[in-house]
Structure formats: structure tokens, C-alpha cells
Design a protein around this motif. Sequence first.
Motif, PDB file in Angstrom:
ATOM      1  N   VAL A 301      10.234 -21.517  16.863  1.00 33.26           N
ATOM      2  CA  VAL A 301       9.069 -21.427  15.982  1.00 33.26           C
ATOM      3  C   VAL A 301       8.273 -20.177  16.359  1.00 33.26           C
ATOM      4  O   VAL A 301       8.007 -19.938  17.541  1.00 33.26           O
ATOM      5  N   TYR A 302       7.902 -19.373  15.351  1.00 30.74           N
ATOM      6  CA  TYR A 302       7.185 -18.128  15.575  1.00 30.74           C
ATOM      7  C   TYR A 302       5.800 -18.162  14.935  1.00 30.74           C
ATOM      8  O   TYR A 302       5.591 -18.825  13.921  1.00 30.74           O
ATOM      9  N   ALA A 303       4.870 -17.425  15.558  1.00 31.28           N
ATOM     10  CA  ALA A 303       3.569 -17.167  14.933  1.00 31.28           C
ATOM     11  C   ALA A 303       3.246 -15.710  15.216  1.00 31.28           C
ATOM     12  O   ALA A 303       3.437 -15.246  16.349  1.00 31.28           O
ATOM     13  N   ASP A 304       2.810 -14.985  14.221  1.00 31.82           N
ATOM     14  CA  ASP A 304       2.507 -13.551  14.357  1.00 31.82           C
ATOM     15  C   ASP A 304       3.662 -12.789  14.996  1.00 31.82           C
ATOM     16  O   ASP A 304       3.463 -11.894  15.817  1.00 31.82           O
ATOM     17  N   GLY A 305       4.902 -13.179  14.658  1.00 32.52           N
ATOM     18  CA  GLY A 305       6.066 -12.445  15.124  1.00 32.52           C
ATOM     19  C   GLY A 305       6.533 -12.776  16.528  1.00 32.52           C
ATOM     20  O   GLY A 305       7.508 -12.210  17.013  1.00 32.52           O
ATOM     21  N   VAL A 306       5.834 -13.686  17.198  1.00 31.89           N
ATOM     22  CA  VAL A 306       6.189 -14.021  18.586  1.00 31.89           C
ATOM     23  C   VAL A 306       6.600 -15.495  18.642  1.00 31.89           C
ATOM     24  O   VAL A 306       5.984 -16.339  17.975  1.00 31.89           O
ATOM     25  N   LYS A 346      17.602 -16.184  10.478  1.00 30.54           N
ATOM     26  CA  LYS A 346      16.626 -15.733   9.491  1.00 30.54           C
ATOM     27  C   LYS A 346      15.363 -16.588   9.587  1.00 30.54           C
ATOM     28  O   LYS A 346      15.443 -17.807   9.723  1.00 30.54           O
ATOM     29  N   ARG A 347      14.197 -15.927   9.518  1.00 33.61           N
ATOM     30  CA  ARG A 347      12.940 -16.673   9.661  1.00 33.61           C
ATOM     31  C   ARG A 347      12.401 -17.134   8.304  1.00 33.61           C
ATOM     32  O   ARG A 347      12.329 -16.347   7.366  1.00 33.61           O
ATOM     33  N   HIS A 348      12.025 -18.390   8.251  1.00 34.60           N
ATOM     34  CA  HIS A 348      11.513 -18.988   7.024  1.00 34.60           C
ATOM     35  C   HIS A 348      10.082 -19.463   7.246  1.00 34.60           C
ATOM     36  O   HIS A 348       9.777 -20.036   8.291  1.00 34.60           O
ATOM     37  N   PRO A 349       9.191 -19.225   6.269  1.00 34.54           N
ATOM     38  CA  PRO A 349       7.799 -19.650   6.434  1.00 34.54           C
ATOM     39  C   PRO A 349       7.662 -21.169   6.541  1.00 34.54           C
ATOM     40  O   PRO A 349       8.368 -21.922   5.860  1.00 34.54           O
ATOM     41  N   ALA A 350       6.751 -21.605   7.422  1.00 31.12           N
ATOM     42  CA  ALA A 350       6.458 -23.023   7.606  1.00 31.12           C
ATOM     43  C   ALA A 350       4.949 -23.170   7.681  1.00 31.12           C
ATOM     44  O   ALA A 350       4.267 -22.321   8.253  1.00 31.12           O
ATOM     45  N   THR A 351       4.426 -24.224   7.080  1.00 33.51           N
ATOM     46  CA  THR A 351       2.985 -24.460   7.074  1.00 33.51           C
ATOM     47  C   THR A 351       2.682 -25.671   7.922  1.00 33.51           C
ATOM     48  O   THR A 351       3.419 -26.659   7.888  1.00 33.51           O
ATOM     49  N   ARG A 352       1.589 -25.609   8.651  1.00 31.76           N
ATOM     50  CA  ARG A 352       1.206 -26.766   9.448  1.00 31.76           C
ATOM     51  C   ARG A 352       0.840 -27.922   8.520  1.00 31.76           C
ATOM     52  O   ARG A 352       0.224 -27.728   7.475  1.00 31.76           O
ATOM     53  N   MET A 353       1.247 -29.119   8.881  1.00 28.67           N
ATOM     54  CA  MET A 353       0.967 -30.300   8.072  1.00 28.67           C
ATOM     55  C   MET A 353       0.495 -31.393   9.023  1.00 28.67           C
ATOM     56  O   MET A 353       1.102 -31.616  10.063  1.00 28.67           O
ATOM     57  N   ALA A 354      -0.613 -32.050   8.674  1.00 29.72           N
ATOM     58  CA  ALA A 354      -1.173 -33.069   9.561  1.00 29.72           C
ATOM     59  C   ALA A 354      -0.187 -34.212   9.752  1.00 29.72           C
ATOM     60  O   ALA A 354       0.501 -34.616   8.822  1.00 29.72           O
ATOM     61  N   LEU A 355      -0.139 -34.731  10.984  1.00 26.71           N
ATOM     62  CA  LEU A 355       0.661 -35.922  11.288  1.00 26.71           C
ATOM     63  C   LEU A 355      -0.216 -37.160  11.105  1.00 26.71           C
ATOM     64  O   LEU A 355      -1.393 -37.111  11.447  1.00 26.71           O
ATOM     65  N   PRO A 356       0.279 -38.275  10.612  1.00 24.00           N
ATOM     66  CA  PRO A 356       1.651 -38.446  10.131  1.00 24.00           C
ATOM     67  C   PRO A 356       1.863 -37.776   8.776  1.00 24.00           C
ATOM     68  O   PRO A 356       0.931 -37.586   8.008  1.00 24.00           O
ATOM     69  N   PHE A 357       3.128 -37.435   8.500  1.00 25.98           N
ATOM     70  CA  PHE A 357       3.472 -36.834   7.211  1.00 25.98           C
ATOM     71  C   PHE A 357       3.286 -37.861   6.095  1.00 25.98           C
ATOM     72  O   PHE A 357       2.996 -37.527   4.962  1.00 25.98           O
ATOM     73  N   TYR A 358       3.517 -39.117   6.472  1.00 29.16           N
ATOM     74  CA  TYR A 358       3.468 -40.208   5.485  1.00 29.16           C
ATOM     75  C   TYR A 358       2.682 -41.371   6.088  1.00 29.16           C
ATOM     76  O   TYR A 358       2.875 -41.719   7.249  1.00 29.16           O
TER      77      TYR A 358
END
Lengths: 361, 120
Positions: A301-306, A346-358
Motif C-alpha cells: 500500500v502506497y501514499a504519496d508514492g511511498v 501496477k498501482r491502483h487508487p484506493a480510498t479509505r473506507m470506515a470499518l466496518p464496511f457493512y
Amino acid sequence: MTQTPDSPPEPTLRRTPLHAAHLRAGARMVPFGGWDMPVQYAGLKAEHDAVRNSAGMFDVSHMGEFRATGPGALAFLQGVTTNDVSKLRPGRAHYNWLPGEAGGLIDDIYIYMVAPDEYLLVVNAGNIDKDWAHLQKHLAGHDLTLSNESDQWALLAVQGPKTLELLQPFSDTDLAAKKKNAYFAAKLFGFDVMLARTGYTGEDGFEVFVGASQAETLWDKLLEAGIAPAGLGARDTLRLEAGFPLYGHEFSDTIHPLSSSYGWVVKDKEHLGRAHITAAPQQKLIGLKLERVPVREGYPVYADGVQVGTVTSGSSSPTLGHPIAMALVDAAHAESESFEVEVRGKRHPATRMALPFYRGA
Amino acid sequence: MNTPSELKYAASHEWLSPDGTVGISDFAQDQLGDVVYVELPEVGREVTAGDTIAVVESVKTASDIYAPASGTITAVNEELSGSPEKVNESPYENGWLFKMDVTEVGADLMDAEQYAETAE
């Protein structure tokens, strides 16, 4: 095409009392933690949906049961766990942790108070031997008997919004009157069982402790009552959607358990490994949502390229219709909203999502 | 299990049609379960039989797809990006993965009868 091979079961794989019932129900069996277990019957999605919308049942007989009996049982359990066992009353259960002496968790468990001076511990299948050895090591000086009853019990988890309605006609106990985490003796289809209003799916339901020799008949009765068999595949997608950590993924001997948001499991008391538990975690467990590409355990998992972390569990979410994942990330990025997950280079965008998802109804 | 006789099959469960279309078998889609994502090769890519060139993901697992022949990728099934379930619903028609300009068919491809025996 290659996938995790459906290799012939190794002769050393253990079988639950329901093994034959699974084969009859058309299960595809896979090795899991040393056991030959059903991963799916009709299909993962159908089983997942049955639990979310109606009711399904899982064979979780591979999990371990230890009984602690004697005047020293409470003091012993208080010393080896983080939650406050003195708060339990007969007929009540709670989630608890076995902290390691050097940090991390030996296991995450459930404790059921049977009677004064008598407790039942349910532990993860893959940790039975490790937990047993760990607990034995700390028994000295405590007045209790600890017995491993794992082979005597079959355990069935009946889960889903229609569980109550489907089970009630076959029990003399008013099931609706039992609160979450209640633990009680009951008759079910005429069998003497222990029931607990607990589960691992984010839905209402009961876990049924039944003698190993009666398990198969009970399973057949539950099938006739309209409860769909569900395999380990659905169990994992259901628990992931519900944001439940799974030992070996979100918890381990080395992961700081307070990386998760389960701080309430640690109460103000003396216990083994206390200094490690109270130290601030360097990582946080977060939820991630992806647009299309599923991400799996171990993906960076990356943030700001790191690189700031790693996926601990990931799957497509049958309920939400998009991929979800839990990841351990550096505490400094616990509040970040945007990440990238590397999938096959290949890097794919991911968004933070509050737990629980459901969250169940 | 459905194994159309005009196709050739790889032990790794891909099929190849006489016109160079490639997909996965009915047996394979059933084993995988619900397909939720398909990653396809770039058009124009030159591949050798046995190369890993695509990925089919079910809810639980990612499975590599191997080229059943050597040649050049000429088309991919764009429909699958929005409707990956076509791989389950129609593995030999709407659920095809890509097309190739075949220069050499993989040495160990089987006919339908042989494949049906191995995939039981």
C-alpha cells in the motif's frame, strides 16, 4: 489457468464430525489450518447472500474448546487475558485476547461463563496447540483444572436475519429473549445443546455447541428447516465486510493488537504482556475501497508514492459490489484518504473506507 | 460439463478456437466461482505459448491465464471490464477473453475428448 490447487486431501488432514455431511451436500473441500474443510457448496456468492438475507450455517467444529474449572479459574484467566473476566456472569460470554509475553497476540478468543468457577474458552483452530502450551505454562500456582474438549464438541454457526424465525419452532426456549452474548442450555430438535447468541458475520445468529456424535443428525435437521450450508469462502467475505479481524491476517504474534480499533478489549488490570499492550502501536488497521481490481493479502500500500503499509485481507465484496480490503499502514497515515495498492506491478487508487464496511440491519 | 468439440484445450483450462479466440473452459469457470475482475493483455503484444498473459479473479482468488499458442494479440473482449460475469455465464461465447493471430499452436493442446477426461 492456475489457482490454489484442489489437491487431494493429505492423509494427515483432520476431519470434523460433519465431514461426510459436507461431501453429501456437494462441498468442495480444501485444507485449512490442518483440517479438511468445506470452502463452498452452491457457490460463495449465493452462500454469502443467504447469510445476509436469510440464514446460513457454517461448520466451525475445527475451533478448539478448553474448559477451566476450579476456585482459581477466574484469577488464572484474568492474568492471561486483556478483557475483564470478572465482569462475566453465568450464562454470559465475551470476546477476549490472549496477549503474548513479548507483544502481539497468542490468539483472540471467546470466553463463556458456564457457572461460578467454570469457563469455556473457544480458540482458533490453527492455534489450539499453541494456546494449550501457552496456558499450561502459566497454570502453576492457580487452583484449577484446564481440559481440552476440542474433540468432544461440534460447533455450528447459524447466522442471518431469519435465524430466529427458522430455529424457534424447534426449540422450547424463547430464543428472542436471549440477548447478544447470552450462553445457555437448550433443546434444539430434541437434542441437548448449548447455544450462544454470537457470530462472526455481522448478522444475528446463534452458535450451537453439540456433542460430536449428534452433529450430523442436527445438521440434517437444520438443512430441512431451510438453513443453507455455507463454506469458509463465504465466512471470510462476511467477516471482512463486517470489519472483523482474523487471526493470522490482522492479528499475529508480532502485530500490535491495538493497531485495530479493538482497544475496548484491553481493560485496566494486571495481565501478561501488559507493557507491550499499553505501548502505542506504530501502525493502524484501516479499511480500503477499490474501484474494480481486487487486492489480496500481502499487496503493498502506497501514499504519496511511498510504501506505507500492506494489505492484510482483501476480497471483492459481494454485498457492496466492489473490492474491499483491510490494511496495516504507518500510524502517520491512519487519517489519509487516498492510497494506492500495487497489483501485479501496477498501482491502483484506493480510498479509505470506515470499518466496518457493512453494518447489519 | 460442456466441452465444444471444435475447440482445443490446454491442461491449464484455456480453450483455443480455429480462428484464434481464447477463453477458459466451462470446467474452469465452475471451479473458479463468480468472476469479478478480468485483466487482459494489450492488443499488439507478441506472446509465446505458455506465457502468463491475463488474470481472472473470482471473489476469493486471482488465477493466471496462459497463452495456449504463440502469436500476436489482435483483440480483447472489452465487454468483460463491465461484465466479468460473462465468463461464468457464457465461457465459450460472450465470455471469450482475447483473440490471437496464431503463428504456432501450443504443443500439448488436447482435443475436447482428451480434455474432458483430464478435467473430471
